[in-house]
Scaffold this active site. Structure first.
Site, PDB file in Angstrom:
ATOM      1  N   TYR A  46      54.152  31.072  -9.532  1.00  0.00           N
ATOM      2  CA  TYR A  46      53.295  31.579 -10.609  1.00  0.00           C
ATOM      3  C   TYR A  46      52.129  30.624 -10.864  1.00  0.00           C
ATOM      4  O   TYR A  46      50.963  31.054 -10.919  1.00  0.00           O
ATOM      5  CB  TYR A  46      54.121  31.758 -11.885  1.00  0.00           C
ATOM      6  CG  TYR A  46      53.324  32.292 -13.050  1.00  0.00           C
ATOM      7  CD1 TYR A  46      53.037  33.651 -13.153  1.00  0.00           C
ATOM      8  CD2 TYR A  46      52.857  31.447 -14.060  1.00  0.00           C
ATOM      9  CE1 TYR A  46      52.301  34.142 -14.220  1.00  0.00           C
ATOM     10  CE2 TYR A  46      52.125  31.934 -15.125  1.00  0.00           C
ATOM     11  CZ  TYR A  46      51.851  33.281 -15.195  1.00  0.00           C
ATOM     12  OH  TYR A  46      51.119  33.763 -16.256  1.00  0.00           O
ATOM     13  N   ASN A  50      44.421  41.902 -15.594  1.00  0.00           N
ATOM     14  CA  ASN A  50      45.441  41.390 -16.504  1.00  0.00           C
ATOM     15  C   ASN A  50      46.846  41.391 -15.903  1.00  0.00           C
ATOM     16  O   ASN A  50      47.675  40.552 -16.260  1.00  0.00           O
ATOM     17  CB  ASN A  50      45.437  42.247 -17.777  1.00  0.00           C
ATOM     18  CG  ASN A  50      46.667  42.041 -18.626  1.00  0.00           C
ATOM     19  OD1 ASN A  50      46.825  41.034 -19.302  1.00  0.00           O
ATOM     20  ND2 ASN A  50      47.573  43.015 -18.602  1.00  0.00           N
ATOM     21  N   ASP A  57      50.906  50.501  -7.417  1.00  0.00           N
ATOM     22  CA  ASP A  57      51.762  49.327  -7.266  1.00  0.00           C
ATOM     23  C   ASP A  57      50.901  48.204  -6.699  1.00  0.00           C
ATOM     24  O   ASP A  57      50.489  48.262  -5.534  1.00  0.00           O
ATOM     25  CB  ASP A  57      52.923  49.661  -6.334  1.00  0.00           C
ATOM     26  CG  ASP A  57      53.879  48.488  -6.151  1.00  0.00           C
ATOM     27  OD1 ASP A  57      53.577  47.376  -6.632  1.00  0.00           O
ATOM     28  OD2 ASP A  57      54.932  48.683  -5.513  1.00  0.00           O
ATOM     29  N   LYS A  93      48.077  31.305 -10.171  1.00  0.00           N
ATOM     30  CA  LYS A  93      47.084  31.282 -11.243  1.00  0.00           C
ATOM     31  C   LYS A  93      45.953  30.298 -10.941  1.00  0.00           C
ATOM     32  O   LYS A  93      44.801  30.540 -11.333  1.00  0.00           O
ATOM     33  CB  LYS A  93      47.765  30.942 -12.575  1.00  0.00           C
ATOM     34  CG  LYS A  93      48.640  32.076 -13.110  1.00  0.00           C
ATOM     35  CD  LYS A  93      47.836  33.365 -13.287  1.00  0.00           C
ATOM     36  CE  LYS A  93      48.635  34.492 -13.899  1.00  0.00           C
ATOM     37  NZ  LYS A  93      47.847  35.725 -14.073  1.00  0.00           N
ATOM     38  N   LYS A 100      55.384  55.245 -18.172  1.00  0.00           N
ATOM     39  CA  LYS A 100      54.840  54.191 -19.042  1.00  0.00           C
ATOM     40  C   LYS A 100      53.351  54.408 -19.315  1.00  0.00           C
ATOM     41  O   LYS A 100      52.865  54.119 -20.412  1.00  0.00           O
ATOM     42  CB  LYS A 100      55.068  52.813 -18.420  1.00  0.00           C
ATOM     43  CG  LYS A 100      56.518  52.358 -18.450  1.00  0.00           C
ATOM     44  CD  LYS A 100      56.655  50.936 -17.936  1.00  0.00           C
ATOM     45  CE  LYS A 100      58.084  50.432 -18.056  1.00  0.00           C
ATOM     46  NZ  LYS A 100      58.231  49.040 -17.569  1.00  0.00           N
ATOM     47  N   SER A 114      44.160  33.889 -16.067  1.00  0.00           N
ATOM     48  CA  SER A 114      44.657  32.639 -15.529  1.00  0.00           C
ATOM     49  C   SER A 114      45.819  32.191 -16.410  1.00  0.00           C
ATOM     50  O   SER A 114      46.479  33.010 -17.055  1.00  0.00           O
ATOM     51  CB  SER A 114      43.533  31.601 -15.481  1.00  0.00           C
ATOM     52  OG  SER A 114      43.979  30.403 -14.881  1.00  0.00           O
TER      53      SER A 114
END
Length: 267
Positions: free
Chosen positions: A154, A83, A56, A158, A38, A130
């Site tokens: 999640y 990111n 990783d 954040k 990738k 965030s």
């Protein structure tokens, strides 16, 4: 003036589009991803001669090695864009027993930032991804002692990265700038498609605000702040980020969990 900019999670979605935008403007872009295949495809799409780095982020030792590799090749890094993120995964626990979302979304960027701070100049920037989804952090879950659902983990991860963003700004008043950014809700990323089953909104909404946060004078005085791109302005994060006791507990847990992978002078 061209900048040297590292973007984690740069092989697809907002990260890849941001990299393409920055490279097109002449900046030196360092691409991070989990897969060599990738990364090669992303480098071809970005164009020019971007550097690629595989790691990783669910393994904090690999995060530390990533930083060491970058420092071996660069004496200065102008911008770090943390990111990379995860919402759902086939296995929600890492090999060390921690929740994958907390490790990738909160702890890995903390470790990477700590290792790269020595080469980030005072006028540099750390842009942390965030989200509009934020929730008070369950400290036991952060420590791996309790399991959470995907969205719970999640949202808490954040808020946790938003909390450490403001804390590093407090401890580094001279710079670099640390800013947390909600790039926009339900953008057309792989995470949104897999997590919510919707195609999502134009990714350029997110890429544009990350580019601004990384380079624009508008963010020169935004250290420690949270920018909500849904509202188009600096905003207040979840009220738990203003609770000193909660912040103290979150930061203590982050430092403890990240300590083995942190540089000796930053732990």
């Amino acid at each position: 003036m061209t900048k040297t900019i590292l973007i984690t999670g740069a092989t697809d979605g907002i990260g890849l589009l941001t990299a393409k935008t920055l490279a097109a403007d002449g900046h030196t872009v360092l691409l991070h991803g989990r897969s060599d295949e990738k990364l090669e495809a992303a480098a071809q799409e970005v164009g020019g001669s971007p550097e690629t780095y595989r790691a990783d982020l669910s393994d904090l030792d690999e995060v530390a090695s990533l930083a060491q590799e970058i420092r071996a090749r660069h004496e200065r890094l102008d911008v770090l864009i943390n990111n990379a993120g995860v919402l759902k995964a086939p296995q929600a626990r890492t090999q060390t027993g921690l929740d994958l979302r907390f490790v990738v979304n909160t702890l890995a960027p903390w470790v990477l930032t700590q290792h790269l701070l020595p080469i980030l100049p005072k006028d540099g920037r750390v842009v942390n991804l965030s989200s509009a989804a934020q929730a008070p952090v369950d400290i036991a879950a952060l420590r791996g002692e309790r399991s959470l659902g995907d969205m719970e983990a999640y949202a808490q991860s954040k808020l946790a990265i938003t909390i450490w963003t403001q804390e590093l700004a407090h401890t580094h008043p001279e710079g670099p700038v640390f800013v947390a950014v909600n790039p926009g809700s339900l953008l057309a990323s792989k995470m949104v498609k897999e997590g919510f089953g919707v195609s999502g909104n134009d990714l350029s909404i997110g890429a544009d605000i990350l580019r601004r946060a990384a380079l624009s004078d508008d963010f020169a005085a935004a250290s420690g702040r949270y920018f909500d791109n849904d509202a188009g302005r600096i905003a207040s994060p979840h009220q738990a980020a203003a609770n000193p006791d909660h912040v103290s507990e979150v930061m203590a847990a982050i430092r403890e969990l990240a300590e083995p992978a942190e540089p000796a002078d930053q732990a």
